[in-house]
Write a protein that holds these residues in place. Structure first.
Motif, PDB file in Angstrom:
ATOM      1  N   GLU A 235       0.826  -1.211   0.000  1.00 32.16           N
ATOM      2  CA  GLU A 235       0.000   0.000   0.000  1.00 32.16           C
ATOM      3  C   GLU A 235       0.864   1.266   0.000  1.00 32.16           C
ATOM      4  OE1 GLU A 235      -3.191   1.263  -0.802  1.00 32.16           O
ATOM      5  OE2 GLU A 235      -3.266  -0.938  -0.588  1.00 32.16           O
ATOM      6  N   ASN A 236       1.854   1.284   0.908  1.00 29.98           N
ATOM      7  CA  ASN A 236       2.653   2.510   1.069  1.00 29.98           C
ATOM      8  C   ASN A 236       3.621   2.738  -0.099  1.00 29.98           C
ATOM      9  OD1 ASN A 236       4.408   0.445   1.563  1.00 29.98           O
ATOM     10  ND2 ASN A 236       5.156   1.218   3.527  1.00 29.98           N
ATOM     11  N   LYS A 237       3.629   1.834  -1.053  1.00 34.43           N
ATOM     12  CA  LYS A 237       4.552   1.977  -2.182  1.00 34.43           C
ATOM     13  C   LYS A 237       3.823   2.349  -3.468  1.00 34.43           C
ATOM     14  CE  LYS A 237       8.655   1.302  -0.726  1.00 34.43           C
ATOM     15  NZ  LYS A 237       9.780   2.161  -1.061  1.00 34.43           N
TER      16      LYS A 237
END
Ligand SMILES: Nc1nc2c(ncn2[C@@H]2O[C@H](COP(=O)(O)OP(=O)(O)OP(=O)(O)O)[C@@H](O)[C@H]2O)c(=O)[nH]1
Ligand SMILES: [Mg+2]
Length: 690
Positions: free
Chosen positions: A197-199
Motif C-alpha cells: 500500500e505505502n509503495k
C-alpha cells in the motif's frame, strides 16, 4: 547451443573496485542455473575471479568472460576489474561489448570508478544500465545512493525498480515497475507479493516517468500518451529499448548479489532493453588499400573476428575473439590483417571463467576463444581473403610507473626475461626496457599493484623470484671551466720502464660525445701515440669524477708532452692521459646533469592547488595551465626524472585516482647544488654496495 546474433547480448560489468561486479556475475550464473553453487569472493570460488592472484587478493585482476542463457538469449558477461591498475582489461572488454552495466554500491553511491565507467561509455557510445548493489547490507541507503547518481548523470537515469523496505530500512523486496509486480525474497527464492500500500504512489510516479520517456520516442506514442491511452507492456519495452539504444534513457536496477534479489530483474532488462550485437555501432577499420571503411556486424557476410584479449598460461594460449561478421568454424583459414599471413584456426571454445568448452562454431556477434594461435596477438583482425580489413585496435593505457626488476638469485635474468615475454602476451599495458646506462632492466606499467602481480606471477608461473627497486637515474657529468693539466706516467721496474707524459687542455665542448683534438708542437709527443691518448680519454669519460656518471660535452686537446725513445709505449701514454683527466676534471668546475622530462597532468579543477604544491616539492617548473573540454585542467611542467619515480601513485592519492599524466624525457640539465649533494651521496652508496 548456437545463438543467432539477435539473441546474443554482450554486456560488460564496470564500476569501482569492490562494488560487487564479480559477485553480480556469480549471481547471474547461479540464477540461470549455469552453476549449481553460488561462489563467494571470500571463499575464492567465483567463476570470474579464478586466477590464484585474484583469489589470494580477493579482487579482480583480469577481465573474465562468462556466458549465461536466459529466456532464449545468450548473455556474455564480461566482468572487469575495478582497480585502475588494470584499466587495460576494461579497455579490452569495452572494445567488444555492446552495452555496459555500471555497478554502484548502495553504501556509497557515486564513486570515481562509476565516473570513469560513465566516461568510457560516453566515449564508446555504449547503452548502459546502472545497477545499485549491496542493498542487503547494513548502512546501505538506496535512496541516497540513487540521488548521488542522478546528481552526476542527470535526469535521464530512470529507475525501473522500486525497493521495498522493512521497518529497519532494509531492502526486503522490489517492485518491477515495468512488469507492475512486486517480489520478496524468502529463503533464497523470489516470491510474488501484492504491491504494498505505502509503495503505490512511488510505483505510479516511476511508471509515469517511464511512460513519458516512451512517449518521447515516437510521434505516434506521443499522441497516444496525450490522449490518455496506456501503453501495453510490449510497447513500453519497445519504447524504452529505443531510448536505451540512442542513449537517452539509462535504466536503474538494484539488488543484492548475495541474496539474488534483483538479479532476475536485471537479466530481464538486459534481454529486453539492451541491444544485440547487430544493433550496435558499426565497426571502423582500414581495408587492404589503406582506405578507412565502416564495417557492420552482419551474420550473412564473410567471416571476420577481432582478437580483444589473450590468455597465455601454463595450459596453453587462448585468443579471445568477438565474431564481427559471418560465423567462424575451426576448419577455417583466415588472414591476419596485421601480418598478411594465413592462419589456420585452432579449436574453438566458449569460455566460462577458467573453464573452456569446445564448440564447433562461433556465431556472428558471439564471444569465444580460439586455441593455440601462436602468431596471433591481442588487437589483430582475422578475416576472409575476400575482404581483408584491419579493425580499429585497442586504446590501452600507457605505462606511467616504472621499477627496476632483478632476480633474487643471481644469474636468473634470462628466466625473468622469458617470463615477462609470456606475461606480455596477456597484458599489453606493461613494457620492459634495458637501460644500458644504469645497467638495469626496467619494468613500466600502470601502477604498483600491477607490477606486484607481475612479480607474483613470475614466481608462481615461471618459478623465478624477482625483486623490484626504485630505478636508478641516469645522471651525467660535465665541466664548466677550462683547465690545462699534466699527466705523467713513469715507472722503472726491472728491465723495460714505462714513460708517457702529456699536457692536456680540458674545456666544455659543443658535442655530447668527447671531442679529441691535438695541437702538439714540434713532435713533443710522437703522432703514433695520439690514438693511445684518445683511447685513454674515451675510457676515462665513462666515469665522471663527481659520482662516476658518464661525462658529456667535453673537449680535450693534447697540447704538449714528452717521451722516452725506449720506455714510451701506447700503454704508458694511455695511462698518462687518464692521469691528466683525473687531475684536471675536479678543478674544471664539474657539475652533475640530471634528466628532465616534460610532464602533462590532467586533473579536475578542485585538485589544482594540491597538484601544484606537490610539483613544487618535486622541483618542478610549472609552464602553464589550460582547461580542457571536460572541465579538467591540464598542467604543463618540467620535472626532474629523479623526482618522478612514485608520481603515478602519489597523483592517484592526491586526486583519488581522478588525475592522469604523461611524462617523457626531454633533456639534461645542471642539478642545483642541494640536490647534487644528495645525488652524489646516493651514487656513492650504490657503488659501495656493489
Ligand atoms: N552484502 C553484500 N556484499 C556484497 C554484495 N556484492 C558484493 N559483495 C561483497 O563485496 C566485496 C567485493 O565484491 P566483488 O564482487 O569482488 O566486487 P568487484 O566489483 O568485483 O571488485 P573488483 O574486482 O575489485 O573490481 C566482496 O566481499 C563481496 O562478497 C552484495 O550484494 N551484498
Ligand atoms: Mg571483481
Amino acid at each position: 547451443m548456437s545463438y543467432s546474433a539477435q539473441n546474443i547480448r554482450n554486456i560488460c560489468l564496470l564500476g569501482h573496485g569492490g562494488n560487487g561486479k564479480t559477485s553480480l556475475a556469480e549471481s547471474m550464473l547461479y540464477l540461470t542455473g549455469t552453476i549449481d553453487r553460488l561462489g563467494k569472493i571470500s571463499d575464492g570460488n567465483t567463476v570470474c575471479d579464478y586466477d590464484p592472484e585474484e583469489t589470494r587478493r580477493q579482487f579482480s585482476i583480469s577481465a573474465a568472460v562468462a556466458p549465461v542463457e536466459y529466456k532464449g538469449c545468450k548473455i556474455n558477461i564480461l566482468d572487469t576489474p575495478g582497480y585502475f591498475d588494470f584499466s587495460g582489461e576494461v579497455m579490452e572488454s569495452l572494445r567488444v561489448t555492446d552495452a555496459a552495466i555500471i555497478v554502484c554500491s548502495a553504501k556509497s553511491g557515486m564513486s570515481v570508478g562509476a565516473e570513469k565507467a560513465w566516461k568510457y561509455c560516453e566515449a564508446h557510445k555504449l547503452p548502459r544500465i546502472l545497477y545499485i548493489s549491496k542493498t542487503d547490507e547494513d548502512n546501505s541507503d538506496y535512496n541516497a545512493a540513487f540521488e548521488t547518481l542522478r546528481e552526476r548523470f542527470g535526469k535521464n537515469i530512470a529507475p525501473v525498480v522500486a525497493p521495498i523496505w522493512d521497518e529497519r530500512k532494509k531492502v526486503i523486496g522490489i517492485i518491477d515497475v515495468l512488469n507492475k509486480r512486486a517480489y520478496e525474497f524468502r529463503k533464497g527464492s523470489r516470491v510474488e507479493i501484492p504491491i504494498p500500500e505505502n509503495k503505490r504512489s512511488v510505483f505510479s510516479d516511476l511508471y509515469t516517468t517511464l511512460a513519458e520517456s516512451v512517449a518521447e520516442t515516437s510521434e505516434e506514442f506521443m499522441e497516444r500518451y496525450f490522449a490518455g491511452e496506456e501503453f501495453t507492456y510490449a510497447e513500453m519495452i519497445h519504447g524504452l529499448r529505443d531510448g536505451v539504444k540512442d542513449l537517452s534513457i539509462f535504466p536503474v536496477v538494484c539488488g543484492s548479489a548475495l541474496s539474488g534479489l534483483g538479479t532476475q530483474m536485471l537479466l530481464d532488462n538486459i534481454v529486453n532493453l539492451l541491444p544485440s550485437p547487430v544493433e550496435g555501432r558499426p565497426e571502423a577499420g582500414i581495408d587492404s588499400h589503406g582506405e578507412p571503411i565502416k564495417f557492420a556486424v552482419s551474420p550473412g557476410a564473410v567471416p571476420c573476428a577481432f582478437v580483444f584479449k589473450t590468455l597465455s598460461d601454463q595450459y596453453g594460449k587462448y585468443s579471445f575473439v568477438k565474431v564481427i561478421s559471418g560465423s567462424i568454424t575451426s576448419d577455417l583459414t583466415l588472414v591476419n590483417s596485421r601480418t598478411g599471413s594465413q592462419e589456420k584456426l585452432g579449436r574453438l571454445y566458449t569460455m566460462h571463467g577458467k573453464k573452456s568448452e569446445e564448440v564447433k562454431e562461433l556465431a556472428c556477434g558471439d564471444i569465444g576463444a580460439i586455441g593455440k594461435m601462436e602468431k596471433v596477438k591481442t588487437g589483430d583482425t582475422l578475416c576472409d581473403t575476400r575482404k581483408v580489413v584491419a579493425l580499429e585496435g585497442l586504446e590501452l593505457p600507457k605505462p606511467c610507473y616504472s621499477m627496476a626488476i632483478a632476480p633474487k638469485v643471481k644469474g636468473q635474468d634470462d628466466k625473468i626475461a622469458a617470463g615477462l615475454t609470456r606475461l606480455g602476451e596477456e597484458d599489453l599495458t606493461f613494457s620492459v626496457s634495458n637501460n644500458t646506462e644504469t645497467h638495469q632492466v626496467v619494468l613500466s606499467g600502470t601502477g604498483d599493484i600491477q607490477l606486484d602481480v607481475i612479480v607474483a606471477r613470475l614466481k608462481s608461473r615461471f618459478g623465478v623470484e624477482a625483486e623490484l627497486s626504485t630505478p636508478r637515474v641516469a645522471y651525467r657529468e660535465k665541466i664548466r671551466k677550462k683547465v690545462k693539466v699534466q699527466g705523467r706516467h713513469k715507472k722503472q721496474s726491472g728491465g723495460h720502464g714505462q714513460f708517457g707524459d702529456v699536457w692536456i687542455e680540458f674545456e666544455p665542448g659543443e658535442q655530447e660525445e668527447l671531442e679529441f683534438c691535438e695541437n702538439v708542437f714540434g713532435g713533443a709527443v710522437p703522432k703514433n701515440f695520439f690514438p693511445a691518448v684518445e683511447k685513454g680519454l674515451r675510457e676515462a669519460v665513462q666515469h665522471g669524477v663527481l659520482a662516476g656518471y658518464p661525462v658529456v660535452h667535453l673537449k680535450a686537446t693534447l697540447v704538449d708532452g714528452s717521451y722516452h725513445p725506449v720506455d714510451s709505449s701506447e700503454m704508458a701514454f694511455k695511462t698518462a692521459a687518464q692521469l691528466a683527466y683525473k687531475a684536471g676534471l675536479p678543478n674544471a668546475s664539474p657539475v652533475l646533469l640530471e634528466p628532465i622530462g616534460s610532464l602533462q597532468v590532467t586533473i579536475p579543477d578542485q585538485y589544482m592547488g594540491d597538484v601544484i604544491g606537490d610539483l613544487n616539492k618535486r622541483r618542478g617548473r610549472i609552464l602553464g595551465m589550460n582547461p580542457d573540454r571536460e572541465d579538467n585542467q591540464i598542467v604543463e611542467a618540467e620535472v626532474p626524472m629523479s623526482e618522478m619515480s612514485s608520481y603515478a601513485i602519489d597523483l592517484r592519492s592526491i586526486t583519488q585516482s581522478r588525475g592522469s599524466f604523461t611524462y617523457h624525457f626531454t633533456r639534461y640539465e645542471e642539478v642545483a647544488p642541494a640536490a647534487q649533494e644528495k645525488a652524489i651521496a646516493e651514487a656513492k652508496a650504490l657503488q659501495h654496495a656493489e
